[in-house]
Design a protein around this motif. Structure first.
Motif, PDB file in Angstrom:
ATOM      1  N   MET A 200       0.742  -1.122   0.216  1.00  0.00           N
ATOM      2  CA  MET A 200       0.076  -0.219  -0.021  1.00  0.00           C
ATOM      3  C   MET A 200       0.880   1.290   0.104  1.00  0.00           C
ATOM      4  O   MET A 200       1.895   1.304   0.849  1.00  0.00           O
ATOM      5  CB  MET A 200      -0.640   0.137   1.152  1.00  0.00           C
ATOM      6  CG  MET A 200      -1.834   1.024   1.553  1.00  0.00           C
ATOM      7  SD  MET A 200      -3.153   1.030   0.085  1.00  0.00           S
ATOM      8  CE  MET A 200      -4.166  -0.140   0.687  1.00  0.00           C
ATOM      9  N   SER A 201       0.825   2.043  -0.831  1.00  0.00           N
ATOM     10  CA  SER A 201       1.434   3.307  -1.138  1.00  0.00           C
ATOM     11  C   SER A 201       1.004   4.386   0.033  1.00  0.00           C
ATOM     12  O   SER A 201       0.134   4.194   0.748  1.00  0.00           O
ATOM     13  CB  SER A 201       1.119   4.002  -2.429  1.00  0.00           C
ATOM     14  OG  SER A 201      -0.120   4.353  -2.568  1.00  0.00           O
ATOM     15  N   ASP A 202       1.938   5.221   0.369  1.00  0.00           N
ATOM     16  CA  ASP A 202       1.767   6.285   1.372  1.00  0.00           C
ATOM     17  C   ASP A 202       0.898   7.289   0.912  1.00  0.00           C
ATOM     18  O   ASP A 202       0.417   7.547  -0.262  1.00  0.00           O
ATOM     19  CB  ASP A 202       2.928   6.877   1.578  1.00  0.00           C
ATOM     20  CG  ASP A 202       4.256   6.320   2.080  1.00  0.00           C
ATOM     21  OD1 ASP A 202       4.008   5.087   2.787  1.00  0.00           O
ATOM     22  OD2 ASP A 202       5.298   6.582   2.050  1.00  0.00           O
ATOM     23  N   ILE A 203       0.193   7.974   1.937  1.00  0.00           N
ATOM     24  CA  ILE A 203      -0.778   9.118   1.781  1.00  0.00           C
ATOM     25  C   ILE A 203      -0.017  10.196   1.365  1.00  0.00           C
ATOM     26  O   ILE A 203       1.137  10.623   2.147  1.00  0.00           O
ATOM     27  CB  ILE A 203      -1.337   9.287   3.146  1.00  0.00           C
ATOM     28  CG1 ILE A 203      -2.475   8.230   3.439  1.00  0.00           C
ATOM     29  CG2 ILE A 203      -2.367  10.554   2.888  1.00  0.00           C
ATOM     30  CD1 ILE A 203      -3.395   8.356   4.644  1.00  0.00           C
ATOM     31  N   GLU A 204      -0.435  10.959   0.382  1.00  0.00           N
ATOM     32  CA  GLU A 204       0.480  12.204  -0.196  1.00  0.00           C
ATOM     33  C   GLU A 204      -0.385  13.483   0.078  1.00  0.00           C
ATOM     34  O   GLU A 204      -1.683  13.134  -0.099  1.00  0.00           O
ATOM     35  CB  GLU A 204       0.530  12.200  -1.842  1.00  0.00           C
ATOM     36  CG  GLU A 204       1.467  10.935  -2.322  1.00  0.00           C
ATOM     37  CD  GLU A 204       1.950  10.966  -3.935  1.00  0.00           C
ATOM     38  OE1 GLU A 204       1.758  12.139  -4.123  1.00  0.00           O
ATOM     39  OE2 GLU A 204       1.465   9.964  -3.981  1.00  0.00           O
ATOM     40  N   ASN A 205       0.441  14.609   0.655  1.00  0.00           N
ATOM     41  CA  ASN A 205      -0.444  15.706   0.848  1.00  0.00           C
ATOM     42  C   ASN A 205      -0.248  16.616  -0.259  1.00  0.00           C
ATOM     43  O   ASN A 205       0.687  16.483  -1.014  1.00  0.00           O
ATOM     44  CB  ASN A 205       0.131  16.520   2.108  1.00  0.00           C
ATOM     45  CG  ASN A 205       0.107  15.657   3.450  1.00  0.00           C
ATOM     46  OD1 ASN A 205      -1.394  15.207   3.584  1.00  0.00           O
ATOM     47  ND2 ASN A 205       1.184  15.569   4.208  1.00  0.00           N
TER      48      ASN A 205
ATOM     49  N   ARG B 255      -2.147   6.709  -3.874  1.00  0.00           N
ATOM     50  CA  ARG B 255      -2.062   6.288  -5.272  1.00  0.00           C
ATOM     51  C   ARG B 255      -2.122   4.641  -5.285  1.00  0.00           C
ATOM     52  O   ARG B 255      -1.230   4.073  -4.728  1.00  0.00           O
ATOM     53  CB  ARG B 255      -0.789   6.726  -6.059  1.00  0.00           C
ATOM     54  CG  ARG B 255      -0.724   8.107  -6.283  1.00  0.00           C
ATOM     55  CD  ARG B 255       0.562   8.489  -6.951  1.00  0.00           C
ATOM     56  NE  ARG B 255       1.044   9.885  -6.834  1.00  0.00           N
ATOM     57  CZ  ARG B 255       0.304  10.919  -7.339  1.00  0.00           C
ATOM     58  NH1 ARG B 255      -0.450  10.811  -8.302  1.00  0.00           N
ATOM     59  NH2 ARG B 255       0.702  12.143  -7.131  1.00  0.00           N
ATOM     60  N   THR B 256      -3.481   4.220  -5.575  1.00  0.00           N
ATOM     61  CA  THR B 256      -3.580   2.767  -5.672  1.00  0.00           C
ATOM     62  C   THR B 256      -2.573   1.869  -6.548  1.00  0.00           C
ATOM     63  O   THR B 256      -2.182   0.666  -6.209  1.00  0.00           O
ATOM     64  CB  THR B 256      -4.869   2.281  -5.867  1.00  0.00           C
ATOM     65  OG1 THR B 256      -5.305   2.880  -7.039  1.00  0.00           O
ATOM     66  CG2 THR B 256      -5.641   3.085  -4.689  1.00  0.00           C
ATOM     67  N   GLN B 257      -2.343   2.416  -7.679  1.00  0.00           N
ATOM     68  CA  GLN B 257      -1.417   1.796  -8.579  1.00  0.00           C
ATOM     69  C   GLN B 257      -0.145   2.747  -8.862  1.00  0.00           C
ATOM     70  O   GLN B 257       0.562   2.014  -9.990  1.00  0.00           O
ATOM     71  CB  GLN B 257      -2.259   1.510  -9.850  1.00  0.00           C
ATOM     72  CG  GLN B 257      -3.519   0.784  -9.747  1.00  0.00           C
ATOM     73  CD  GLN B 257      -3.346  -0.643  -9.161  1.00  0.00           C
ATOM     74  OE1 GLN B 257      -2.375  -1.282  -9.572  1.00  0.00           O
ATOM     75  NE2 GLN B 257      -4.031  -1.245  -8.253  1.00  0.00           N
ATOM     76  N   GLY B 258       0.201   3.560  -8.381  1.00  0.00           N
ATOM     77  CA  GLY B 258       1.137   4.407  -8.475  1.00  0.00           C
ATOM     78  C   GLY B 258       1.330   5.308  -9.895  1.00  0.00           C
ATOM     79  O   GLY B 258       2.402   5.789 -10.270  1.00  0.00           O
ATOM     80  N   THR B 259      -0.042   5.356 -10.047  1.00  0.00           N
ATOM     81  CA  THR B 259      -0.110   6.486 -11.314  1.00  0.00           C
ATOM     82  C   THR B 259      -0.952   8.038 -10.879  1.00  0.00           C
ATOM     83  O   THR B 259      -1.364   7.971 -10.032  1.00  0.00           O
ATOM     84  CB  THR B 259      -0.841   5.833 -12.557  1.00  0.00           C
ATOM     85  OG1 THR B 259      -2.331   5.962 -12.092  1.00  0.00           O
ATOM     86  CG2 THR B 259      -0.431   4.387 -12.805  1.00  0.00           C
ATOM     87  N   ALA B 260      -0.964   8.616 -12.021  1.00  0.00           N
ATOM     88  CA  ALA B 260      -1.774  10.012 -11.699  1.00  0.00           C
ATOM     89  C   ALA B 260      -3.127   9.712 -12.331  1.00  0.00           C
ATOM     90  O   ALA B 260      -3.958  10.656 -12.142  1.00  0.00           O
ATOM     91  CB  ALA B 260      -1.132  11.066 -12.338  1.00  0.00           C
TER      92      ALA B 260
ATOM     93  N   ASP C 117      -6.949   5.484 -10.277  1.00  0.00           N
ATOM     94  CA  ASP C 117      -5.984   4.861  -9.530  1.00  0.00           C
ATOM     95  C   ASP C 117      -6.047   5.712  -8.261  1.00  0.00           C
ATOM     96  O   ASP C 117      -4.844   5.683  -7.580  1.00  0.00           O
ATOM     97  CB  ASP C 117      -4.593   4.673 -10.110  1.00  0.00           C
ATOM     98  CG  ASP C 117      -4.680   3.849 -11.177  1.00  0.00           C
ATOM     99  OD1 ASP C 117      -5.585   2.847 -11.196  1.00  0.00           O
ATOM    100  OD2 ASP C 117      -3.855   3.755 -12.213  1.00  0.00           O
ATOM    101  N   LEU C 118      -6.744   6.834  -8.011  1.00  0.00           N
ATOM    102  CA  LEU C 118      -6.192   7.616  -6.886  1.00  0.00           C
ATOM    103  C   LEU C 118      -7.499   7.420  -5.661  1.00  0.00           C
ATOM    104  O   LEU C 118      -8.667   7.370  -5.852  1.00  0.00           O
ATOM    105  CB  LEU C 118      -6.471   9.141  -7.177  1.00  0.00           C
ATOM    106  CG  LEU C 118      -5.634   9.737  -8.000  1.00  0.00           C
ATOM    107  CD1 LEU C 118      -5.749  11.212  -8.400  1.00  0.00           C
ATOM    108  CD2 LEU C 118      -4.056   9.516  -7.757  1.00  0.00           C
ATOM    109  N   GLU C 119      -7.053   7.195  -4.627  1.00  0.00           N
ATOM    110  CA  GLU C 119      -7.914   7.067  -3.310  1.00  0.00           C
ATOM    111  C   GLU C 119      -7.790   8.305  -2.726  1.00  0.00           C
ATOM    112  O   GLU C 119      -6.795   8.712  -2.109  1.00  0.00           O
ATOM    113  CB  GLU C 119      -7.565   5.975  -2.355  1.00  0.00           C
ATOM    114  CG  GLU C 119      -8.506   5.932  -1.067  1.00  0.00           C
ATOM    115  CD  GLU C 119      -7.866   4.927  -0.238  1.00  0.00           C
ATOM    116  OE1 GLU C 119      -8.299   4.971   1.030  1.00  0.00           O
ATOM    117  OE2 GLU C 119      -6.725   4.352  -0.356  1.00  0.00           O
TER     118      GLU C 119
END
Length: 195
Positions: A1-6, A93-98, A102-104
């Motif tokens: 699971m990727s990190d939360i981005e601000n 990013r659920t898949q590492g894309t923009a 793929d954004l939660e």
């Protein structure tokens, strides 16, 4: 699971803004050619603006360095009254894309505060499907009713604003740059962004 981005950028909110442009969230920094909105060199937003306002799709482009002329863009947006932010403050990013799919969304932006800070704003452009969904759900607007290139009026604290649906500036959206610029140009004329 990727990190939360601000969200990495401050809202750009000129006090004279007639238009608020809202995307979803910036791409990952590795895709940036500048540290500002629409930073991916393959995104055509600033080419659309250059083509429509100056008849030159490269007006805001620094081709030699594969970037955009950031100071020129910011000065232009300030003078013309164009505010910019995104509909999400924090995402994963659920898949590492923009890609929107793929954004939660962890935390949406405070849309009411954005509009309150722009008393001259007449119109909102929600760029992309997820940005449009977030905005229309918040204000109870029926997104399906808005055809491409058209707008839907909605009330906000005693004033009427228009939400526009326009083609994505991403090259993944299958439309010629000139045709996209025509759609944007119609909105610019309707809200009085031309001198």
């Amino acid at each position: 699971m990727s990190d939360i981005e601000n969200h990495p950028f401050e809202p750009f909110l000129p006090s004279n803004a007639k238009l608020l442009m809202l995307g979803t969230f910036p791409p990952a920094p590795k895709r940036w050619c500048m540290a500002w909105y629409y930073p991916n060199f393959s995104n055509d937003m600033w080419r659309i603006f250059g083509l429509y306002f100056f008849g030159d799709r490269l007006y805001f482009v620094d081709e030699e360095n594969k970037t955009y002329r950031l100071e020129v863009i910011q000065k232009f947006c300030s003078e013309r009254g164009i505010a910019i932010f995104d509909t999400c403050l924090r995402i994963r990013r659920t898949q590492g894309t923009a890609s929107d799919k793929d954004l939660e969304v962890i935390e949406p932006a405070n849309l009411d505060d954005l509009l309150r800070s722009l008393p001259q704003c007449k119109a909102v452009l929600a760029a992309g499907q997820l940005a449009t969904e977030i905005f229309t759900n918040h204000y109870g607007i029926e997104a399906k009713k808005i055809k491409m290139g058209e707008h839907e009026n909605f009330p906000f604290e005693g004033r009427q604003l228009a939400l526009y649906r326009l083609p994505s500036s991403s090259r993944a959206y299958p439309m010629k740059l000139e045709d996209k610029a025509n759609y944007y140009g119609r909105m610019f004329r309707e809200i009085g962004l031309l001198p």
